[in-house]
Every structure is written in C-alpha cells, then in structure tokens.
Design a protein around this motif. Structure first.
Motif, PDB file in Angstrom:
ATOM      1  N   GLY A  91       0.812  -1.641   0.008  1.00 19.76           N
ATOM      2  CA  GLY A  91      -0.132  -0.211  -0.010  1.00 19.76           C
ATOM      3  C   GLY A  91       1.069   1.622  -0.096  1.00 19.76           C
ATOM      4  O   GLY A  91       1.208   1.767  -1.298  1.00 19.76           O
ATOM      5  N   GLY A  92       1.014   2.130   0.991  1.00 20.99           N
ATOM      6  CA  GLY A  92       1.503   3.495   1.113  1.00 20.99           C
ATOM      7  C   GLY A  92       2.100   3.643   2.687  1.00 20.99           C
ATOM      8  O   GLY A  92       1.618   3.059   3.427  1.00 20.99           O
ATOM      9  N   ALA A  93       2.828   3.893   2.842  1.00 23.52           N
ATOM     10  CA  ALA A  93       3.942   4.362   4.320  1.00 23.52           C
ATOM     11  C   ALA A  93       3.966   5.314   4.579  1.00 23.52           C
ATOM     12  O   ALA A  93       4.430   6.816   5.191  1.00 23.52           O
ATOM     13  N   TYR A  94       2.573   6.280   3.600  1.00 22.04           N
ATOM     14  CA  TYR A  94       2.536   8.060   3.729  1.00 22.04           C
ATOM     15  C   TYR A  94       3.019   9.236   3.147  1.00 22.04           C
ATOM     16  O   TYR A  94       3.360   9.864   2.732  1.00 22.04           O
ATOM     17  N   SER A  95       4.468   8.732   2.862  1.00 12.06           N
ATOM     18  CA  SER A  95       5.389  10.216   2.921  1.00 12.06           C
ATOM     19  C   SER A  95       6.693   9.296   3.203  1.00 12.06           C
ATOM     20  O   SER A  95       6.622   8.508   3.982  1.00 12.06           O
ATOM     21  N   GLY A  96       7.746  10.731   2.656  1.00 11.06           N
ATOM     22  CA  GLY A  96       9.280  10.431   3.170  1.00 11.06           C
ATOM     23  C   GLY A  96       9.919   9.264   2.394  1.00 11.06           C
ATOM     24  O   GLY A  96       9.835   8.863   1.285  1.00 11.06           O
ATOM     25  N   SER A  97      10.609   8.059   2.942  1.00 10.22           N
ATOM     26  CA  SER A  97      11.162   7.044   2.246  1.00 10.22           C
ATOM     27  C   SER A  97      10.689   5.635   2.963  1.00 10.22           C
ATOM     28  O   SER A  97      11.571   5.067   2.581  1.00 10.22           O
ATOM     29  N   GLY A  98       9.360   5.807   2.422  1.00  6.97           N
ATOM     30  CA  GLY A  98       9.137   4.734   3.229  1.00  6.97           C
ATOM     31  C   GLY A  98       8.741   4.197   2.008  1.00  6.97           C
ATOM     32  O   GLY A  98       9.541   4.175   0.809  1.00  6.97           O
ATOM     33  N   PHE A  99       7.802   3.495   1.274  1.00  7.06           N
ATOM     34  CA  PHE A  99       6.960   2.674  -0.070  1.00  7.06           C
ATOM     35  C   PHE A  99       5.718   3.557  -0.759  1.00  7.06           C
ATOM     36  O   PHE A  99       4.986   3.919   0.144  1.00  7.06           O
ATOM     37  N   TRP A 100       5.275   3.588  -2.029  1.00  6.44           N
ATOM     38  CA  TRP A 100       3.949   4.086  -2.596  1.00  6.44           C
ATOM     39  C   TRP A 100       3.892   2.853  -3.760  1.00  6.44           C
ATOM     40  O   TRP A 100       4.463   2.861  -4.454  1.00  6.44           O
ATOM     41  N   ASP A 101       2.757   1.485  -3.384  1.00  9.04           N
ATOM     42  CA  ASP A 101       2.769   0.435  -4.360  1.00  9.04           C
ATOM     43  C   ASP A 101       1.418   0.778  -5.555  1.00  9.04           C
ATOM     44  O   ASP A 101       1.640  -0.123  -6.106  1.00  9.04           O
ATOM     45  N   MET A 102       0.896   1.557  -5.294  1.00  7.65           N
ATOM     46  CA  MET A 102      -0.653   1.320  -6.170  1.00  7.65           C
ATOM     47  C   MET A 102      -0.702   2.401  -7.103  1.00  7.65           C
ATOM     48  O   MET A 102       0.001   3.494  -6.905  1.00  7.65           O
ATOM     49  N   VAL A 103      -0.917   1.611  -8.051  1.00  8.21           N
ATOM     50  CA  VAL A 103      -0.677   2.195  -9.452  1.00  8.21           C
ATOM     51  C   VAL A 103      -2.790   2.397  -9.972  1.00  8.21           C
ATOM     52  O   VAL A 103      -3.565   1.618  -9.516  1.00  8.21           O
ATOM     53  N   ASN A 104      -3.607   3.230 -10.499  1.00  8.37           N
ATOM     54  CA  ASN A 104      -4.247   3.566 -10.810  1.00  8.37           C
ATOM     55  C   ASN A 104      -4.601   2.462 -12.386  1.00  8.37           C
ATOM     56  O   ASN A 104      -3.516   2.346 -13.164  1.00  8.37           O
ATOM     57  N   VAL A 105      -5.742   1.654 -12.432  1.00  6.75           N
ATOM     58  CA  VAL A 105      -5.597   0.351 -13.007  1.00  6.75           C
ATOM     59  C   VAL A 105      -6.997   1.290 -13.906  1.00  6.75           C
ATOM     60  O   VAL A 105      -6.880   1.433 -15.350  1.00  6.75           O
ATOM     61  N   SER A 106      -8.095   2.077 -13.309  1.00  7.49           N
ATOM     62  CA  SER A 106      -9.005   2.289 -13.888  1.00  7.49           C
ATOM     63  C   SER A 106     -10.112   3.039 -13.034  1.00  7.49           C
ATOM     64  O   SER A 106     -10.023   3.163 -11.913  1.00  7.49           O
ATOM     65  N   SER A 107     -10.580   4.296 -13.483  1.00  6.82           N
ATOM     66  CA  SER A 107     -11.307   5.648 -13.442  1.00  6.82           C
ATOM     67  C   SER A 107     -11.794   6.242 -14.505  1.00  6.82           C
ATOM     68  O   SER A 107     -11.512   6.585 -14.931  1.00  6.82           O
ATOM     69  N   ASN A 108     -12.470   7.302 -13.461  1.00  2.08           N
ATOM     70  CA  ASN A 108     -12.646   8.556 -14.333  1.00  2.08           C
ATOM     71  C   ASN A 108     -12.922   9.508 -13.571  1.00  2.08           C
ATOM     72  O   ASN A 108     -14.364  10.220 -13.475  1.00  2.08           O
ATOM     73  N   PHE A 109     -11.942  10.015 -12.955  1.00  5.80           N
ATOM     74  CA  PHE A 109     -12.060  11.357 -12.365  1.00  5.80           C
ATOM     75  C   PHE A 109     -12.921  12.532 -13.221  1.00  5.80           C
ATOM     76  O   PHE A 109     -12.866  13.778 -12.681  1.00  5.80           O
ATOM     77  N   ALA A 110     -12.394  12.372 -14.714  1.00  8.17           N
ATOM     78  CA  ALA A 110     -12.577  13.435 -14.731  1.00  8.17           C
ATOM     79  C   ALA A 110     -12.945  13.759 -15.065  1.00  8.17           C
ATOM     80  O   ALA A 110     -13.946  15.261 -15.356  1.00  8.17           O
ATOM     81  N   ALA A 111     -14.292  13.324 -14.948  1.00 10.49           N
ATOM     82  CA  ALA A 111     -15.446  13.260 -14.789  1.00 10.49           C
ATOM     83  C   ALA A 111     -16.429  13.927 -14.207  1.00 10.49           C
ATOM     84  O   ALA A 111     -17.959  14.355 -13.791  1.00 10.49           O
ATOM     85  N   GLY A 112     -15.825  14.285 -12.844  1.00  8.93           N
ATOM     86  CA  GLY A 112     -15.960  15.121 -11.414  1.00  8.93           C
ATOM     87  C   GLY A 112     -17.134  13.549 -10.260  1.00  8.93           C
ATOM     88  O   GLY A 112     -16.939  12.188 -10.830  1.00  8.93           O
ATOM     89  N   PHE A 113     -17.487  14.207  -9.339  1.00 10.39           N
ATOM     90  CA  PHE A 113     -18.745  12.930  -8.539  1.00 10.39           C
ATOM     91  C   PHE A 113     -19.382  12.843  -9.485  1.00 10.39           C
ATOM     92  O   PHE A 113     -19.865  13.018  -9.988  1.00 10.39           O
ATOM     93  N   SER A 114     -19.737  10.976  -8.908  1.00 10.19           N
ATOM     94  CA  SER A 114     -21.005  10.756  -8.536  1.00 10.19           C
ATOM     95  C   SER A 114     -22.099  11.065  -7.503  1.00 10.19           C
ATOM     96  O   SER A 114     -21.136  11.577  -6.734  1.00 10.19           O
ATOM     97  N   GLU A 115     -22.931  10.563  -7.604  1.00 11.68           N
ATOM     98  CA  GLU A 115     -24.368  10.103  -6.870  1.00 11.68           C
ATOM     99  C   GLU A 115     -24.823   8.788  -6.337  1.00 11.68           C
ATOM    100  O   GLU A 115     -24.769   8.044  -7.257  1.00 11.68           O
ATOM    101  N   GLU A 116     -24.760   8.367  -5.300  1.00  8.43           N
ATOM    102  CA  GLU A 116     -25.067   6.826  -4.891  1.00  8.43           C
ATOM    103  C   GLU A 116     -25.862   6.670  -3.653  1.00  8.43           C
ATOM    104  O   GLU A 116     -25.743   7.585  -2.634  1.00  8.43           O
ATOM    105  N   THR A 117     -26.544   6.036  -3.670  1.00  8.96           N
ATOM    106  CA  THR A 117     -27.731   5.496  -2.553  1.00  8.96           C
ATOM    107  C   THR A 117     -27.596   4.797  -2.016  1.00  8.96           C
ATOM    108  O   THR A 117     -27.714   3.592  -3.215  1.00  8.96           O
ATOM    109  N   LEU A 118     -27.069   4.244  -0.643  1.00  7.31           N
ATOM    110  CA  LEU A 118     -26.904   3.024   0.345  1.00  7.31           C
ATOM    111  C   LEU A 118     -27.696   3.730   1.271  1.00  7.31           C
ATOM    112  O   LEU A 118     -27.710   4.474   2.203  1.00  7.31           O
TER     113      LEU A 118
END
Length: 407
Positions: A82-109
């Motif tokens: 995952g990630g060690a938050y900052s500094g000289s730790g680690f960050w492993d996560m990469v984007n596979v798919s998303s659509n942030f360019a379209a903005g937020f959506s709405e969802e009822t739960l």
C-alpha cells in the motif's frame, strides 16, 4: 487469465463510472461541510507525493496532513503493501481504471444519498512483492455532514484463497507547528487522532467501522523500505499505546478482514474526521457511525457525547476490549459489555478463540446473558505460542480482536 477475467468484470460493473484503461493522475475534493478532503485516483488522500502535487485534509480551511493512504497485509507475510504515507517509505498503488475527469457521482445506499462519490480501481503492482489484489477504492461524502468515508473493496483476483488479511488506513500529519504534534487513541470510537497541544488548531483523525484490530500514533521517522513495511503491518494488526511525546506524527488504524476466497471481494470502511477539539472530533465520529449504519456499513452506534438530549450514556454500547495482558503466558483476561437496551431473552452471547489458520481452539461463552459488564479468563496452557483471535457475537454485534501467546 482468472485475474484478467475478474478485472474485466469489475470494470464492466462500474462501466458508467470509468474510462477504459489507466487514467492519468487526477484529483477530486470532497467539500461536504467544515471538512474538505482531496482524493486522488491512485489511492492517495491529501498531498500526492507521486507527483509533488498539493492536496489537503482541512477543517475550516486549516490543512492538517501531508498525505494518507491504504495499507494491507497478511499475518503469513507479516509485512504490508500500500503506502507508508510519505518520506522514504513506499508507495505501491497504481491506477487501473477510473474516471475522475468526469467529476463526482451520486449514490444511494440504504437510506443515505451521498452526493459526492468517487471510484477508482487500483492495484499494488509497484510493490516489491505484490499481493496481486485489485482494490476498489470508493470515497463518499454528504452535503452538510462533517465526515468523508473511504471504503475499500479487496478483490481476490489471485489464483489462491487469501487467509488472515488485515486492512488499514493511515497518514502523515502536519498540524500547525508540525514538530509539536501529539496524538491519542479512543477504542470506544475506533478512533486514532492527532492534534497540536495547547493550540486552537483542529483535531484530525481516522476511524474504522469494522473490527478494530490495530491503531498507532508514532513519530515520523525515515525508515528503510523493509522496516517501513514491517512496521506498517504491525500498526494495523496491534492496538498500541500512543507515542509519549510530541513531534511530526503519523497515525494508522486497522481492521481484521480474515479469509478472502478466490473471486470474492472483502470490504472495509474508514472515515476521515476532524473537529475543533477532542469533544468535537468524537461528536463527529459518533455522527459518522450513525451515517454508516444507515448506509448499511455497520451495526454499531456510538452516542454523541455533546448531545444533552441523549437518553443513553456513552458507555451503553456493545464493547469488546483488548485482552490484558497481551502478549500473555499462559492466561489472559477478556472483558466485554452488553448494553442496557438489549433484552436478556434475545442476547445469546458467544465468545470463541481461534488460531491463525481459523481453527476454533476454545469456546469461552455460549449462553444467553443479561445486560452488564463481563470478564472471562482464557487459559492457553495447552496451546503453543503464536497469534490467536477472539470473537464476540451478541445479537447483531460481531467483533474480533488479536492476542499473542508468548512463552
């Protein structure tokens, strides 16, 4: 091939939210009320160390964080990705798919309609030793409420069942005079928080709505990657004492997920909360639990300590405490509480102990009980050293905690 098919299924399921394939770094900012939170499509929340771009977790315009992210691992490895938050730790996560360019959506739960929802599929492909999970990271907020939820779905798209999985969330805080920050833990609220003592700066923190398996506040030290990964796993799998001092603080909170079969998805939910003071952040956490219950993410309710019309005292909730001593040899004490609003004829209580392989090794309680505080002794004299778990089930409450037998 199985991983590829599962990933395509996930993308098809979210087809109204995603572009096909990887999206470049983009962000969205939740602004539900006094709290504002920047989320990125590679899983980072706050500043994005990957690009050097600025984000924030702010309360009434006061920024409190450098960066935060998910972290996860299994007991078999004893190390986290995952990630060690900052500094000289680690960050492993990469984007596979998303659509942030379209903005937020709405969802009822449930009975809640969230009007700011982001969704991204990320993976730990950049890790030195990937677990191979695809993680669905969804963030939710609701106009007028002072909480942002981060809900992560761990998709077991590997070729084998995953056992003994822990998932957490953590961050590197920078509140006011960064080197003067301190922190605290409140297990009644499943909450870990950081603040600047003696100032009028806000309190910021993370809470979990699943079982509380770990929490930690510690000074921001620069570690090598191996040590950072080992520590990150320890902090989400062990409930620890707060670092006794001030400094540039990090914090994390964790939940025990357990086993995830091939093709299954295990969900865990965290909240980003803040407040003007300790009472304020607790009140906002209590409200977050109410929203989460209405959305179907938890059955637990925590009463708002600032509500003078609340007829039920704060302590009147189901509660399973951390065993003491821990580690132990050969016996330890486990305490739990049944609230006064539970009828004895329906309160069938079960407290069991199981080992790291999921095998039940002891039944400590299996009977109907009246409301009240209970204390049980667990004698492990005939068991080998190792990690064990104890689970309390009562009415609609279920919680599991970890303990260590050390001879």
């Amino acid at each position: 091939m199985k991983k590829f098919i599962l990933l395509l299924s996930a993308i098809f399921f979210f087809s109204n939210l995603f572009v096909q394939g990887q999206e470049t770094f983009k962000y969205l900012t939740h602004t539900p009320g006094s709290l504002s939170v920047t989320v990125w499509n590679n899983g980072i929340i706050g500043d994005n160390a990957e690009t050097g771009a600025s984000g924030f977790i702010s309360w009434n315009g006061i920024n409190g964080i450098w960066g935060s992210c998910l972290v996860f691992g299994t007991s078999a490895r004893g190390t986290a990705n995952g990630g060690a938050y900052s500094g000289s730790g680690f960050w492993d996560m990469v984007n596979v798919s998303s659509n942030f360019a379209a903005g937020f959506s709405e969802e009822t739960l449930g009975i809640v309609t969230f009007d700011q929802v982001s969704t991204a599929i990320i993976s730990d492909n950049n890790a030195t030793n990937p677990y191979g999970f695809d993680v669905i990271q969804k963030t939710y907020s609701l106009t007028g409420e002072n909480v942002v939820f981060c809900r992560n779905g761990y998709v077991n798209s590997t070729e084998a069942d995953v056992t003994d999985l822990y998932a957490g969330f953590g961050g590197d805080w920078e509140i006011g005079q960064t080197q003067a920050n301190s922190g605290g833990i409140d297990t009644d609220y499943n909450l870990v928080y950081v603040y600047e003592p003696g100032s009028n700066k806000p309190y910021f923190g993370f809470a979990t709505f699943d079982s509380l398996s770990g929490c930690k506040v510690w000074p921001n030290t620069f570690l090598n990657e191996t040590q950072a990964r080992n520590d990150a796993f320890t902090y989400i799998s062990t409930i620890d004492q707060v670092y006794p001092g001030v400094g540039n603080q990090k914090s994390s909170v964790g939940s025990y997920i357990g086993d995830v079969a091939v093709g299954d998805t295990a969900w865990v939910t965290f909240a980003i909360v803040a407040g003007n003071d300790l009472g304020g952040i607790k009140a906002n956490t209590a409200r977050a639990f109410e929203i989460a219950k209405n959305a179907g993410w938890t059955t637990k309710i925590i009463n708002d300590p600032t509500d003078i019309n609340n007829s039920q005292p704060l302590t009147q909730n189901f509660k399973l405490t951390q065993n003491y001593p821990n580690p132990f040899n050969p016996s330890t004490t486990i305490k739990y509480q049944l609230p006064t609003n539970v009828k004895s004829e329906t309160a069938n209580v079960k407290l069991i102990v199981f080992d790291i392989l999921g095998r039940q090794v002891a039944t400590l309680v299996n009977q109907k009980q009246n409301p009240g505080n209970y204390e049980v002794q667990f004698d492990a004299n005939n068991l080998p050293s190792g990690v064990y778990f104890y689970k309390l089930t009562a009415v609609n409450f279920v919680e599991t905690k970890k303990m260590v037998l050390l001879r």
